[in-house]
Design a protein around this motif. Structure first.
Motif, PDB file in Angstrom:
ATOM      1  N   ALA A  63       0.694  -1.284   0.039  1.00  0.00           N
ATOM      2  CA  ALA A  63       0.115   0.198   0.141  1.00  0.00           C
ATOM      3  C   ALA A  63       0.993   1.421   0.064  1.00  0.00           C
ATOM      4  N   ALA A  64       2.045   1.100   0.694  1.00  0.00           N
ATOM      5  CA  ALA A  64       2.821   2.529   0.768  1.00  0.00           C
ATOM      6  C   ALA A  64       3.540   2.633  -0.608  1.00  0.00           C
ATOM      7  N   GLN A  65       3.769   1.494  -1.255  1.00  0.00           N
ATOM      8  CA  GLN A  65       4.266   1.538  -2.656  1.00  0.00           C
ATOM      9  C   GLN A  65       3.358   2.190  -3.669  1.00  0.00           C
ATOM     10  N   LEU A  66       2.135   1.687  -3.457  1.00  0.00           N
ATOM     11  CA  LEU A  66       1.006   2.507  -4.366  1.00  0.00           C
ATOM     12  C   LEU A  66       0.851   3.681  -4.065  1.00  0.00           C
ATOM     13  N   ASN A  67       0.905   4.155  -2.688  1.00  0.00           N
ATOM     14  CA  ASN A  67       0.839   5.591  -2.308  1.00  0.00           C
ATOM     15  C   ASN A  67       1.695   6.388  -2.842  1.00  0.00           C
ATOM     16  N   GLU A  68       3.159   6.039  -2.798  1.00  0.00           N
ATOM     17  CA  GLU A  68       4.207   6.837  -3.331  1.00  0.00           C
ATOM     18  C   GLU A  68       4.366   7.190  -4.524  1.00  0.00           C
ATOM     19  N   THR A  69       3.877   6.149  -5.360  1.00  0.00           N
ATOM     20  CA  THR A  69       3.578   6.315  -6.864  1.00  0.00           C
ATOM     21  C   THR A  69       2.503   7.071  -7.469  1.00  0.00           C
ATOM     22  N   ALA A  70       1.425   7.107  -6.431  1.00  0.00           N
ATOM     23  CA  ALA A  70       0.244   7.729  -6.808  1.00  0.00           C
ATOM     24  C   ALA A  70       0.098   8.848  -7.799  1.00  0.00           C
ATOM     25  N   GLY A  71       1.159   9.859  -7.489  1.00  0.00           N
ATOM     26  CA  GLY A  71       1.040  11.010  -8.361  1.00  0.00           C
ATOM     27  C   GLY A  71       1.955  11.038  -9.580  1.00  0.00           C
ATOM     28  N   GLU A  72       2.672  10.030  -9.909  1.00  0.00           N
ATOM     29  CA  GLU A  72       3.899   9.848 -10.829  1.00  0.00           C
ATOM     30  C   GLU A  72       3.207   9.954 -12.532  1.00  0.00           C
ATOM     31  N   PRO A  73       2.234   8.914 -12.677  1.00  0.00           N
ATOM     32  CA  PRO A  73       2.023   8.722 -14.130  1.00  0.00           C
ATOM     33  C   PRO A  73       1.224  10.047 -14.695  1.00  0.00           C
ATOM     34  N   TRP A  74       0.651  10.967 -13.790  1.00  0.00           N
ATOM     35  CA  TRP A  74      -0.161  12.153 -14.345  1.00  0.00           C
ATOM     36  C   TRP A  74       0.848  13.152 -15.052  1.00  0.00           C
ATOM     37  N   LYS A  75       2.149  13.115 -14.591  1.00  0.00           N
ATOM     38  CA  LYS A  75       3.250  14.018 -14.974  1.00  0.00           C
ATOM     39  C   LYS A  75       3.396  13.800 -16.656  1.00  0.00           C
TER      40      LYS A  75
END
Length: 145
Positions: A63-75
């Motif tokens: 869950a931490a891994q998902l949350n840490e990358t949650a903002g990345e693809p949108w860039k």
């Protein structure tokens, strides 16, 4: 000579844009692929456990891994990133407010899942995991071919 240089310069610049375009598409697809794997692992953990047997530490790490990358693809959804190989619908660029709202729903759901997982709260994890899935499905319905 100047004319040939300008033509060469334009060709190099255009090739760079095409490459950047393809790079953005590949980058966001890589995040989605990673998330699919994380969601599968988390879903399997939830299916195979109950409140007593829930592998809280393992789940919390995912869950931490998902949350840490949650903002990345949108860039990687720039104006020039709807090229060949993209599964994104035109609605991403035609209706950016709705796309941003979908991103916020996903980011909020990923954060809530992470918080519940870090607490080891099985019931909250199950509910939050469902919210993550719903946000993914809704976004794909509206913004993915």
């Amino acid at each position: 000579m100047k004319k040939h240089f300008l033509v060469l310069l334009c060709t190099v610049l255009a090739a760079g844009w095409v490459h950047a375009d393809a790079g953005d598409i590949k980058a966001r697809q890589q995040y989605m692929k990673e998330w699919r794997g994380l969601n599968k692992k988390m879903g399997d953990m939830l299916k195979k456990s109950d409140a007593q047997s829930f592998p809280a530490k393992e789940f919390a790490a995912l869950a931490a891994q998902l949350n840490e990358t949650a903002g990345e693809p949108w860039k990687h959804y720039g104006a020039d990133s709807n090229g060949s190989g993209s599964d994104a619908k035109a609605a991403v660029w035609e209706n950016p407010q709705a796309f941003q709202a979908a991103i916020k729903r996903f980011n909020d759901a990923a954060a809530a899942l992470n918080q519940a997982a870090q607490r080891g709260d099985y019931a909250a994890v199950k509910a939050s995991f469902g919210q993550v899935g719903q946000s993914c499905k809704a976004c794909h319905k509206d913004f993915k071919d």
